[in-house]
Design an enzyme around this catalytic site. Structure first.
Site, mmCIF file in Angstrom:
data_model
loop_
_atom_site.group_PDB
_atom_site.id
_atom_site.type_symbol
_atom_site.label_atom_id
_atom_site.label_comp_id
_atom_site.label_asym_id
_atom_site.label_seq_id
_atom_site.Cartn_x
_atom_site.Cartn_y
_atom_site.Cartn_z
ATOM 1 N N CYS A 114 33.998 -8.049 16.938
ATOM 2 C CA CYS A 114 32.745 -8.692 16.513
ATOM 3 C C CYS A 114 32.975 -10.047 15.850
ATOM 4 O O CYS A 114 32.037 -10.836 15.720
ATOM 5 C CB CYS A 114 31.963 -7.769 15.586
ATOM 6 S SG CYS A 114 31.510 -6.227 16.382
ATOM 7 N N HIS A 237 27.256 -12.320 11.729
ATOM 8 C CA HIS A 237 27.338 -11.361 12.836
ATOM 9 C C HIS A 237 26.189 -10.371 12.673
ATOM 10 O O HIS A 237 25.957 -9.823 11.596
ATOM 11 C CB HIS A 237 28.687 -10.643 12.793
ATOM 12 C CG HIS A 237 28.726 -9.439 13.666
ATOM 13 N ND1 HIS A 237 28.338 -9.477 14.979
ATOM 14 C CD2 HIS A 237 29.080 -8.151 13.400
ATOM 15 C CE1 HIS A 237 28.459 -8.269 15.494
ATOM 16 N NE2 HIS A 237 28.908 -7.445 14.558
ATOM 17 N N ASN A 267 23.548 -4.854 17.828
ATOM 18 C CA ASN A 267 24.866 -5.455 17.599
ATOM 19 C C ASN A 267 25.524 -5.715 18.957
ATOM 20 O O ASN A 267 25.914 -4.781 19.643
ATOM 21 C CB ASN A 267 25.703 -4.487 16.744
ATOM 22 C CG ASN A 267 27.109 -5.009 16.477
ATOM 23 O OD1 ASN A 267 27.566 -5.950 17.114
ATOM 24 N ND2 ASN A 267 27.792 -4.370 15.539
HETATM 25 O O1 UT7 Z 1 30.132 -4.958 14.012
HETATM 26 C C1 UT7 Z 1 30.665 -4.363 12.878
HETATM 27 C C2 UT7 Z 1 30.590 -2.915 13.098
HETATM 28 N N1 UT7 Z 1 29.593 -2.114 12.576
HETATM 29 C C3 UT7 Z 1 28.840 -2.278 11.469
HETATM 30 O O2 UT7 Z 1 28.798 -3.253 10.821
HETATM 31 C C4 UT7 Z 1 28.059 -1.061 11.051
HETATM 32 C C5 UT7 Z 1 28.300 -0.720 9.614
HETATM 33 N N2 UT7 Z 1 27.631 0.475 9.189
HETATM 34 C C6 UT7 Z 1 26.302 0.703 9.274
HETATM 35 O O3 UT7 Z 1 25.547 -0.108 9.744
HETATM 36 C C7 UT7 Z 1 25.758 1.989 8.672
HETATM 37 O O4 UT7 Z 1 26.795 2.654 7.986
HETATM 38 C C8 UT7 Z 1 25.114 2.934 9.710
HETATM 39 C C9 UT7 Z 1 23.811 2.349 10.215
HETATM 40 C C10 UT7 Z 1 26.051 3.180 10.874
HETATM 41 C C11 UT7 Z 1 24.798 4.270 9.046
HETATM 42 O O5 UT7 Z 1 23.956 4.078 7.932
HETATM 43 P P1 UT7 Z 1 24.292 4.773 6.529
HETATM 44 O O6 UT7 Z 1 23.211 4.405 5.627
HETATM 45 O O7 UT7 Z 1 25.692 4.338 6.154
HETATM 46 O O8 UT7 Z 1 24.215 6.305 6.879
HETATM 47 P P2 UT7 Z 1 25.352 7.422 6.850
HETATM 48 O O9 UT7 Z 1 26.366 7.184 7.917
HETATM 49 O O10 UT7 Z 1 25.844 7.608 5.462
HETATM 50 O O11 UT7 Z 1 24.486 8.677 7.232
HETATM 51 C C12 UT7 Z 1 23.465 9.179 6.381
HETATM 52 C C13 UT7 Z 1 22.875 10.415 7.026
HETATM 53 C C14 UT7 Z 1 23.940 11.423 7.436
HETATM 54 O O12 UT7 Z 1 23.418 12.705 7.213
HETATM 55 P P3 UT7 Z 1 23.865 13.558 5.916
HETATM 56 O O13 UT7 Z 1 25.343 13.669 6.023
HETATM 57 O O14 UT7 Z 1 23.420 12.728 4.749
HETATM 58 O O15 UT7 Z 1 23.116 14.839 6.111
HETATM 59 C C15 UT7 Z 1 24.101 11.183 8.911
HETATM 60 O O16 UT7 Z 1 24.531 12.333 9.604
HETATM 61 O O17 UT7 Z 1 22.197 10.052 8.234
HETATM 62 C C16 UT7 Z 1 22.699 10.818 9.323
HETATM 63 N N3 UT7 Z 1 22.637 9.992 10.528
HETATM 64 C C17 UT7 Z 1 21.533 9.912 11.283
HETATM 65 N N4 UT7 Z 1 20.326 10.486 11.181
HETATM 66 C C18 UT7 Z 1 19.410 10.182 12.116
HETATM 67 C C19 UT7 Z 1 23.603 9.193 11.057
HETATM 68 N N5 UT7 Z 1 23.139 8.596 12.158
HETATM 69 C C20 UT7 Z 1 21.865 9.018 12.321
HETATM 70 C C21 UT7 Z 1 20.869 8.753 13.268
HETATM 71 N N6 UT7 Z 1 19.665 9.337 13.128
HETATM 72 N N7 UT7 Z 1 21.068 7.912 14.311
#
Ligand code: UT7
Length: 310
Positions: A114, A237, A267
């Site tokens: 990225c 980005h 992204n």
């Molecule tokens: O290009 C560079 C690469 N990538 C990035 O920059 C991405 C960086 N990270 C992010 O953007 C975020 O971490 C995400 C959008 C991927 C995730 O958001 P988050 O606020 O960090 O959520 P999380 O991973 O901590 O997940 C929170 C909850 C979890 O459930 P529990 O464990 O709290 O019960 C996940 O299982 O949300 C759940 N979850 C979802 N729920 C509904 C994860 N993905 C989803 C989904 N829909 N698509």
């Protein structure tokens, strides 16, 4: 006036097919609301079967050449930032060369995921300054949809396909790339990798993204002898709206100076910054003489920034 790499024109291309948040609710256990509130993404474009990274790159390049109003025969360097080449070799850059009917100059790919477009811009700038070329076509193009695990709701909601391009020319000018900063830390490679599909520790990548894009932006600004208050537009980005906003907040830059296309593009890896740049150039938000900051991070982790006078 100084010898600088000046952007003469920008172009971009997005595949026709759009995948909405609603479409994703049919693939994985998620909701439209979860995706939008956690990422700011509404939709992303997905390459058609047989539509390869080089095809997107060539279309973006043609648009940039038209915008720059140059004879394409003057291009003597093609750099493509990509992590999803059509095949391992030849490079996408040589395919772009052939697609445009160019036979002169050098062509190479840069792989910094990225952060690839920032790495490609800094590389092109160095080569132009060293007299290795005079007019560069710099492209960010990726089809990450091909390496996404479509059953992993933590990653498949984020990514889309696309390409963006700029024409850079070495000129005596007050405009152009003022400074760059690049950095990477291979010990953090396990936070975000593809083997063979994308694996990501989302929360850790999020924290590192804000930390390193802010730190690198400060380094690039210091090298350009500018302050954050001198920056008219920040084009980070386009990973996640929350990351973009946290980055400008930490830099104490007002959110109305943030250019974001993440809602419409998702992204798109190395394509995200040149896609956003092209949108802002074409809607005339960017005005001659304004200072732009581009900053990115991706797998590696690798990150970097450039300060550009428009
Ligand atoms: O290009 C560079 C690469 N990538 C990035 O920059 C991405 C960086 N990270 C992010 O953007 C975020 O971490 C995400 C959008 C991927 C995730 O958001 P988050 O606020 O960090 O959520 P999380 O991973 O901590 O997940 C929170 C909850 C979890 O459930 P529990 O464990 O709290 O019960 C996940 O299982 O949300 C759940 N979850 C979802 N729920 C509904 C994860 N993905 C989803 C989904 N829909 N698509």
């Amino acid at each position: 006036m100084t010898q600088r790499s000046v952007i003469l024109g920008t172009g971009s291309y997005l595949p026709e097919k759009i995948l909405t948040n609603h479409d994703l609710t049919k693939l994985v256990e998620t909701t439209e609301e979860w995706i939008f509130t956690r990422t700011g993404i509404n939709q992303r474009h997905i390459a058609a079967k047989g539509e390869l990274t080089s095809h997107l790159a060539i279309k973006a390049a043609e648009n940039a050449i038209a915008a720059a109003n140059i004879d394409k025969a003057t291009i003597d360097l093609v750099i493509v930032a990509t992590t999803t080449p059509d095949i391992p070799f030849p490079s996408v850059a040589t395919k772009v060369q052939a697609g445009l009917g160019l036979k002169q100059g050098a062509a190479l790919d840069v792989q910094a995921v990225c952060a690839g477009f920032v790495y490609a811009m800094a590389t092109a700038d160095s080569m132009l300054k060293n007299g290795l070329a005079t007019t560069a076509l710099v492209i960010g193009a990726d089809t990450l949809s091909r390496i996404v695990d479509w059953s992993d709701r933590g990653t498949c909601i984020l990514f889309g396909d696309g390409a963006g391009a700029v024409i850079l020319q070495s000129q005596q000018s007050d405009r152009g790339i003022l400074s760059s900063h690049l950095s990477s830390d291979g010990t953090t490679g396990d936070l975000l990798y593809a083997a063979p599909t994308i694996h990501m520790q989302g929360k850790e990548v999020f924290k590192n993204a804000v930390l390193h894009m802010t730190g690198s932006s400060r380094e690039a600004l210091a090298r350009a002898k500018l302050q954050a208050t001198d920056i008219n537009w920040v084009i980070p980005h386009q990973a996640n709206q929350r990351i973009l906003e946290a980055t400008v907040d930490k830099m104490e830059v007002s959110k109305d100076r943030l250019i974001s296309t993440v809602a419409n593009h998702g992204n798109t890896s190395a394509a995200s910054i040149p896609l956003a740049l092209d949108v802002a150039a074409r809607d005339k938000r960017l005005k001659p003489g304004q200072n732009l900051l581009i900053t990115a991070i991706g797998g590696g982790l690798a990150w970097g920034s450039c300060v550009i006078r428009w």
